[in-house]
Design a protein around this motif. Structure first.
Motif, mmCIF file in Angstrom:
data_model
loop_
_atom_site.group_PDB
_atom_site.id
_atom_site.type_symbol
_atom_site.label_atom_id
_atom_site.label_comp_id
_atom_site.label_asym_id
_atom_site.label_seq_id
_atom_site.Cartn_x
_atom_site.Cartn_y
_atom_site.Cartn_z
ATOM 1 N N SER A 43 -10.945 1.664 3.043
ATOM 2 C CA SER A 43 -11.446 1.789 4.427
ATOM 3 C C SER A 43 -11.851 3.075 4.964
ATOM 4 N N LEU A 44 -11.363 4.038 4.001
ATOM 5 C CA LEU A 44 -12.206 5.330 4.078
ATOM 6 C C LEU A 44 -13.496 5.747 3.596
ATOM 7 N N GLY A 45 -14.090 4.729 3.076
ATOM 8 C CA GLY A 45 -15.459 4.732 2.439
ATOM 9 C C GLY A 45 -15.421 5.400 1.244
ATOM 10 N N LEU A 46 -14.466 5.597 0.574
ATOM 11 C CA LEU A 46 -13.956 6.244 -0.750
ATOM 12 C C LEU A 46 -14.367 5.396 -2.045
ATOM 13 N N SER A 47 -14.534 4.340 -1.833
ATOM 14 C CA SER A 47 -14.430 3.266 -3.052
ATOM 15 C C SER A 47 -15.764 3.179 -3.758
ATOM 16 N N GLY A 48 -16.580 3.794 -3.270
ATOM 17 C CA GLY A 48 -18.092 3.413 -4.099
ATOM 18 C C GLY A 48 -18.277 4.408 -5.129
ATOM 19 N N LYS A 49 -19.176 3.954 -6.037
ATOM 20 C CA LYS A 49 -19.574 4.702 -7.179
ATOM 21 C C LYS A 49 -19.487 6.220 -7.231
ATOM 22 N N GLY A 50 -18.707 6.754 -8.069
ATOM 23 C CA GLY A 50 -18.663 8.062 -8.376
ATOM 24 C C GLY A 50 -17.517 8.447 -7.415
ATOM 25 N N GLU A 51 -16.628 7.810 -6.685
ATOM 26 C CA GLU A 51 -15.651 8.385 -5.778
ATOM 27 C C GLU A 51 -14.209 7.959 -6.297
ATOM 28 N N VAL A 52 -13.591 7.313 -5.570
ATOM 29 C CA VAL A 52 -12.066 6.780 -6.124
ATOM 30 C C VAL A 52 -11.877 5.613 -6.509
ATOM 31 N N ILE A 86 1.727 7.833 -0.156
ATOM 32 C CA ILE A 86 0.637 7.492 -0.561
ATOM 33 C C ILE A 86 -0.290 7.874 0.239
ATOM 34 N N ASP A 87 -0.339 7.865 1.712
ATOM 35 C CA ASP A 87 -1.325 8.354 2.730
ATOM 36 C C ASP A 87 -1.491 9.987 2.594
ATOM 37 N N GLU A 88 -0.387 10.934 1.947
ATOM 38 C CA GLU A 88 -0.325 12.228 1.843
ATOM 39 C C GLU A 88 -1.215 12.501 0.586
ATOM 40 N N ILE A 89 -1.089 11.574 -0.182
ATOM 41 C CA ILE A 89 -2.022 11.831 -1.658
ATOM 42 C C ILE A 89 -3.513 11.569 -1.123
ATOM 43 N N ILE A 90 -3.652 10.509 -0.638
ATOM 44 C CA ILE A 90 -5.056 10.118 -0.339
ATOM 45 C C ILE A 90 -5.460 11.285 0.571
ATOM 46 N N ASP A 91 -4.930 11.610 1.752
ATOM 47 C CA ASP A 91 -5.554 12.438 2.795
ATOM 48 C C ASP A 91 -5.662 13.950 1.941
ATOM 49 N N SER A 92 -4.542 14.254 1.287
ATOM 50 C CA SER A 92 -4.710 15.742 0.596
ATOM 51 C C SER A 92 -5.419 15.877 -0.734
ATOM 52 N N HIS A 93 -5.191 15.044 -1.630
ATOM 53 C CA HIS A 93 -5.792 15.227 -2.956
ATOM 54 C C HIS A 93 -7.280 14.436 -2.910
ATOM 55 N N PHE A 94 -7.235 13.371 -2.493
ATOM 56 C CA PHE A 94 -8.555 12.830 -2.479
ATOM 57 C C PHE A 94 -9.566 13.275 -1.355
ATOM 58 N N VAL A 95 -8.926 13.309 -0.298
ATOM 59 C CA VAL A 95 -10.102 13.650 0.991
ATOM 60 C C VAL A 95 -10.379 15.383 0.814
ATOM 61 N N LYS A 96 -9.285 16.184 0.769
ATOM 62 C CA LYS A 96 -9.397 17.514 0.964
ATOM 63 C C LYS A 96 -9.343 18.354 -0.302
ATOM 64 N N GLY A 97 -8.984 17.444 -1.484
ATOM 65 C CA GLY A 97 -9.144 18.339 -2.710
ATOM 66 C C GLY A 97 -8.049 18.936 -3.101
ATOM 67 N N GLN A 98 -6.991 19.017 -2.305
ATOM 68 C CA GLN A 98 -5.834 19.502 -2.553
ATOM 69 C C GLN A 98 -4.520 18.707 -3.053
ATOM 70 N N PRO A 99 -4.119 18.927 -4.429
ATOM 71 C CA PRO A 99 -3.057 17.918 -4.890
ATOM 72 C C PRO A 99 -1.664 18.434 -4.094
ATOM 73 N N VAL A 100 -0.967 17.240 -4.053
ATOM 74 C CA VAL A 100 0.245 17.204 -3.236
ATOM 75 C C VAL A 100 1.495 17.792 -4.231
ATOM 76 N N GLU A 101 1.994 18.996 -4.084
ATOM 77 C CA GLU A 101 2.683 19.591 -5.168
ATOM 78 C C GLU A 101 4.253 18.989 -4.882
ATOM 79 N N ARG A 102 4.571 18.583 -3.743
ATOM 80 C CA ARG A 102 5.917 18.035 -3.490
ATOM 81 C C ARG A 102 6.051 16.926 -4.201
ATOM 82 N N LEU A 103 5.068 15.998 -4.411
ATOM 83 C CA LEU A 103 5.093 14.822 -5.151
ATOM 84 C C LEU A 103 4.657 14.718 -6.591
ATOM 85 N N MET A 104 4.259 15.975 -7.245
ATOM 86 C CA MET A 104 3.778 15.926 -8.528
ATOM 87 C C MET A 104 5.060 16.080 -9.609
ATOM 88 N N ILE A 105 5.108 15.270 -10.512
ATOM 89 C CA ILE A 105 5.961 15.383 -11.503
ATOM 90 C C ILE A 105 5.295 16.030 -13.012
#
Length: 105
Positions: A43-52, A86-105
């Motif tokens: 829905s965000l248009g990020l599923s194309g070649k070379g994206e996510v 999941i929204d936070e991971i998508i919005d922060s990591h995939f859209v903004k390029g900032q990994p979500v530290e609070r959810l990292m293991i």
């Protein structure tokens, strides 16, 4: 050599018996979260070649932290509880390029 996808995401969907000695991602709503992530990325248009790319995986052997997903090529592991994580991971990591530290293991 570069990665084919900017972010290649694998959701563990392994399922163990209810009385197993280790937890399993499938028993913690992993299938629904994987499907949700895939639809949201599209829905965000990020599923194309070379994206996510959102994929299913068997056991990723991080069972005690279940449910888990891993993002390549970075090799960042996440745990999550619900769609808001999941929204936070998508919005922060995939859209903004900032990994979500609070959810990292």
């Amino acid at each position: 050599m570069s990665s084919y996808y900017k972010h290649h995401v694998f959701f563990c969907l392994n399922e163990r018996e209810e009385k197993a000695s280790r937890p399993s991602c499938a028993r913690r709503d992993a299938q629904a979260m994987q499907e949700y992530a895939k639809k949201r990325i599209k829905s965000l248009g990020l599923s194309g070649k070379g994206e996510v790319r959102i994929n299913k995986a068997g056991c990723l052997d991080r069972c005690e932290e279940a449910p888990v997903l891993v993002v390549y090529p970075e090799g960042i592991w996440y745990t999550y509880i619900d769609k808001s994580d999941i929204d936070e991971i998508i919005d922060s990591h995939f859209v903004k390029g900032q990994p979500v530290e609070r959810l990292m293991i």
